[in-house]
Scaffold this motif. Structure first.
Motif, mmCIF file in Angstrom:
data_model
loop_
_atom_site.group_PDB
_atom_site.id
_atom_site.type_symbol
_atom_site.label_atom_id
_atom_site.label_comp_id
_atom_site.label_asym_id
_atom_site.label_seq_id
_atom_site.Cartn_x
_atom_site.Cartn_y
_atom_site.Cartn_z
ATOM 1 N N ASP A 3 -24.874 37.105 -4.883
ATOM 2 C CA ASP A 3 -25.441 36.884 -6.088
ATOM 3 C C ASP A 3 -27.495 36.457 -5.972
ATOM 4 O O ASP A 3 -27.551 34.403 -5.415
ATOM 5 C CB ASP A 3 -25.469 36.113 -6.844
ATOM 6 N N SER A 4 -28.155 37.021 -5.744
ATOM 7 C CA SER A 4 -29.913 36.332 -5.620
ATOM 8 C C SER A 4 -30.098 35.691 -6.061
ATOM 9 O O SER A 4 -30.710 35.252 -5.473
ATOM 10 C CB SER A 4 -30.296 38.079 -4.936
ATOM 11 N N THR A 5 -29.667 35.415 -7.385
ATOM 12 C CA THR A 5 -30.239 34.899 -8.885
ATOM 13 C C THR A 5 -29.928 33.515 -8.045
ATOM 14 O O THR A 5 -30.418 32.867 -8.313
ATOM 15 C CB THR A 5 -29.665 34.701 -9.625
ATOM 16 N N ARG A 106 -38.114 20.204 -17.466
ATOM 17 C CA ARG A 106 -38.247 21.685 -17.516
ATOM 18 C C ARG A 106 -36.786 22.408 -17.226
ATOM 19 O O ARG A 106 -35.670 21.737 -16.597
ATOM 20 C CB ARG A 106 -38.641 22.419 -16.051
ATOM 21 N N LEU A 107 -36.624 23.195 -18.391
ATOM 22 C CA LEU A 107 -35.364 24.237 -18.354
ATOM 23 C C LEU A 107 -35.689 25.400 -17.122
ATOM 24 O O LEU A 107 -36.524 26.429 -17.294
ATOM 25 C CB LEU A 107 -34.852 24.917 -19.220
ATOM 26 N N ILE A 108 -34.680 25.647 -15.712
ATOM 27 C CA ILE A 108 -34.952 26.386 -14.525
ATOM 28 C C ILE A 108 -33.502 27.541 -14.957
ATOM 29 O O ILE A 108 -32.420 27.546 -15.013
ATOM 30 C CB ILE A 108 -35.035 26.170 -13.392
ATOM 31 N N ILE A 109 -34.114 28.995 -15.636
ATOM 32 C CA ILE A 109 -33.003 30.138 -15.415
ATOM 33 C C ILE A 109 -33.503 31.324 -14.771
ATOM 34 O O ILE A 109 -34.205 31.168 -14.196
ATOM 35 C CB ILE A 109 -32.750 30.696 -16.620
ATOM 36 N N SER A 110 -31.477 31.538 -14.306
ATOM 37 C CA SER A 110 -32.222 32.803 -13.721
ATOM 38 C C SER A 110 -31.251 33.780 -13.849
ATOM 39 O O SER A 110 -29.722 33.658 -14.871
ATOM 40 C CB SER A 110 -32.042 32.526 -11.919
ATOM 41 N N GLU A 115 -28.894 41.550 -17.568
ATOM 42 C CA GLU A 115 -27.749 41.169 -17.740
ATOM 43 C C GLU A 115 -28.239 40.208 -18.833
ATOM 44 O O GLU A 115 -27.824 39.689 -19.583
ATOM 45 C CB GLU A 115 -27.353 39.702 -16.893
ATOM 46 N N GLY A 116 -30.279 41.221 -19.035
ATOM 47 C CA GLY A 116 -30.900 40.280 -20.745
ATOM 48 C C GLY A 116 -31.755 39.373 -20.121
ATOM 49 O O GLY A 116 -32.058 38.540 -21.697
ATOM 50 N N ILE A 117 -31.710 38.895 -18.969
ATOM 51 C CA ILE A 117 -33.167 37.555 -18.668
ATOM 52 C C ILE A 117 -33.773 37.801 -19.479
ATOM 53 O O ILE A 117 -34.409 36.305 -20.072
ATOM 54 C CB ILE A 117 -32.875 37.813 -17.244
ATOM 55 N N LYS A 118 -34.673 38.886 -19.329
ATOM 56 C CA LYS A 118 -35.617 39.292 -20.235
ATOM 57 C C LYS A 118 -35.438 39.109 -21.857
ATOM 58 O O LYS A 118 -36.767 38.278 -22.465
ATOM 59 C CB LYS A 118 -36.242 40.185 -20.088
ATOM 60 N N SER A 119 -34.208 39.209 -22.176
ATOM 61 C CA SER A 119 -34.406 38.575 -24.234
ATOM 62 C C SER A 119 -34.273 37.533 -23.947
ATOM 63 O O SER A 119 -34.434 36.378 -24.979
ATOM 64 C CB SER A 119 -33.174 39.548 -23.970
ATOM 65 N N PHE A 120 -33.521 37.030 -23.017
ATOM 66 C CA PHE A 120 -33.618 34.880 -22.859
ATOM 67 C C PHE A 120 -34.539 34.271 -22.547
ATOM 68 O O PHE A 120 -35.180 33.680 -23.567
ATOM 69 C CB PHE A 120 -31.951 34.563 -21.841
ATOM 70 N N SER A 121 -35.724 34.957 -22.390
ATOM 71 C CA SER A 121 -36.992 34.508 -21.989
ATOM 72 C C SER A 121 -37.273 34.686 -23.473
ATOM 73 O O SER A 121 -38.264 33.796 -23.735
ATOM 74 C CB SER A 121 -37.653 35.101 -20.428
ATOM 75 N N LYS A 135 -40.374 34.982 -13.799
ATOM 76 C CA LYS A 135 -40.900 35.434 -11.964
ATOM 77 C C LYS A 135 -40.111 36.491 -11.450
ATOM 78 O O LYS A 135 -39.089 36.583 -11.238
ATOM 79 C CB LYS A 135 -41.097 34.464 -11.139
ATOM 80 N N LYS A 136 -40.748 37.460 -11.089
ATOM 81 C CA LYS A 136 -39.557 38.306 -10.403
ATOM 82 C C LYS A 136 -40.015 38.539 -9.065
ATOM 83 O O LYS A 136 -40.835 38.242 -8.715
ATOM 84 C CB LYS A 136 -40.056 40.248 -10.557
ATOM 85 N N ASN A 137 -38.296 38.499 -8.372
ATOM 86 C CA ASN A 137 -37.839 38.124 -7.060
ATOM 87 C C ASN A 137 -37.067 39.444 -6.760
ATOM 88 O O ASN A 137 -36.198 39.349 -6.982
ATOM 89 C CB ASN A 137 -37.741 37.471 -6.891
ATOM 90 N N GLY A 138 -37.770 40.313 -6.206
ATOM 91 C CA GLY A 138 -36.973 42.253 -6.129
ATOM 92 C C GLY A 138 -35.943 42.450 -7.470
ATOM 93 O O GLY A 138 -36.524 42.339 -7.746
ATOM 94 N N ASN A 139 -34.770 42.373 -7.145
ATOM 95 C CA ASN A 139 -34.036 42.565 -8.825
ATOM 96 C C ASN A 139 -33.912 41.461 -9.360
ATOM 97 O O ASN A 139 -33.013 41.753 -10.523
ATOM 98 C CB ASN A 139 -32.412 43.555 -7.949
ATOM 99 N N SER A 140 -34.421 39.956 -9.144
ATOM 100 C CA SER A 140 -32.935 39.057 -9.739
ATOM 101 C C SER A 140 -34.926 38.445 -9.787
ATOM 102 O O SER A 140 -36.065 38.399 -10.197
ATOM 103 C CB SER A 140 -33.306 37.719 -8.642
#
Length: 344
Positions: A3-5, A106-110, A115-121, A135-140
């Motif tokens: 899990d790269s996230t 800071r709240l840091i999420i990955s 999984e809907g990370i953009k919607s959470f953001s 920030k995008k890092n590959g598929n994560s």
């Protein structure tokens, strides 16, 4: 699959110099192995196996159903969280984070896009009026957010509230299939009824391994068993399961465990609908782990009755651990299997 996230979160958990709260759902195993104990780091997890793993590494740890509202407001300078599979869990955690973070903290999420990370953001910024971005890092993706408002909240479906299911039992968000009856579980109960009616098995002691909110053990209360033990790895499931024992006639004990590792007894009958996901990923190794756990807890001349997805193969394992295997039923992609131990 790694899990790269989770790896994106590692720098925020290693040698941290600020008060940090790490909120870990079911995906955190590999990351714990890379994190060392730190007086500034506190882990809260709803998974008993992750709690055990962290304790072995002397990481300050709490096992709970993410009951983090018990901490004083503005307790932490940083909260780190890999988003959960269930939206209600994630929304609950983000809401609580808004209350627990200090000013400018800071709240840091990955997570992954799928999984809907953009919607959470988007919701963190729109509903909680936060500042920050992904920030995008590959598929994560990883995101850092600050100035979260605690006066507005995301919809967490009243996360901590137990509610009636089928007018007989209680459940809540955070449990697999919390608001419905799983088809596989219903097939298992049907096959158990046939076995008991035909007296092909005559168990007195029963283990419900991975009980969830308790649909299986609540529906076997009329079989005259002497004792039922039910276990689960999920804090939310244990809360609901304990509530559901209150209406039962059979002596039923609820125990937190990782695949019954905290249970000393062996049983005449083990009942199990093993998981086949680890987080968002299919994981047949998890199912096989449960089958091994079933074998350890099945008495000599005892039985394990389990239901799995039809595509999962475990012939090699079952042949090594049990003397007999019989598929009792197949339907809608599920199979119910009776595994037995005997000298014959």
């Amino acid at each position: 699959m790694i899990d790269s996230t989770l790896q994106l979160l590692l720098p925020h958990l290693t040698h941290t110099q600020t008060s940090t709260l790490w909120l870990a759902d079911e995906n955190a195993h590999s990351l714990i192995e890379q994190v060392e104990a730190n007086e500034n780091l506190t882990l809260v997890t709803n998974r008993y196996d992750i709690y055990q793993q962290a304790k072995k590494k002397s990481i300050q740890s709490v096992f709970s159903d993410f009951s983090i509202a018990d901490y004083p407001q503005q307790s932490f300078e940083k909260i780190v969280y890999r988003i959960s599979k269930e939206k209600a869990v994630a929304n609950h955690i983000i809401n609580q984070a808004a209350k627990l973070l200090q000013k400018d903290a800071r709240l840091i999420i990955s997570g992954y896009k799928k999984e809907g990370i953009k919607s959470f953001s988007d919701n963190i910024k729109k509903v909680l009026n936060a500042q920050g971005k992904l920030k995008k890092n590959g598929n994560s993706y990883i995101g850092e957010f600050s100035h979260l408002s605690s006066t507005t909240t995301l919809d967490d479906k009243n996360y901590h509230t137990l509610r009636e299911i089928d007018k007989r039992f209680y459940s809540k968000p955070g449990i697999f299939g919390w608001d419905k009856v799983d088809k596989g579980t219903e097939l298992l109960l049907h096959c158990l009824s046939d076995l008991m009616s035909s007296q092909k098995i005559k168990p007195k002691s029963v283990l419900d391994l991975g009980c969830g909110y308790g649909w299986i053990f609540c529906n076997i209360d009329n079989y005259g068993f002497e004792h039922i033990i039910a276990t689960d790895n999920n804090a939310a499931a244990l809360i609901a399961a304990q509530k559901n024992t209150q209406a039962m006639q059979t002596l039923t004990e609820i125990i937190a465990s990782d695949c019954a590792d905290t249970v000393d007894n062996t049983f005449d009958l083990v009942l199990c609908n093993p998981p086949f996901h680890q987080g968002f990923q299919h994981d047949q190794a998890l199912t096989k782990k449960f089958i091994r756990g079933c074998a350890k807890k099945t008495k000599k001349n005892g039985h394990t009755l389990l239901v799995t997805n039809e595509f999962i193969s475990f012939d090699n394992i079952s042949e090594d651990l049990f003397s007999h295997k019989k598929t009792l039923h197949k339907e809608q992609g599920f199979k119910v299997v009776l595994l037995s131990k005997s000298d014959n």
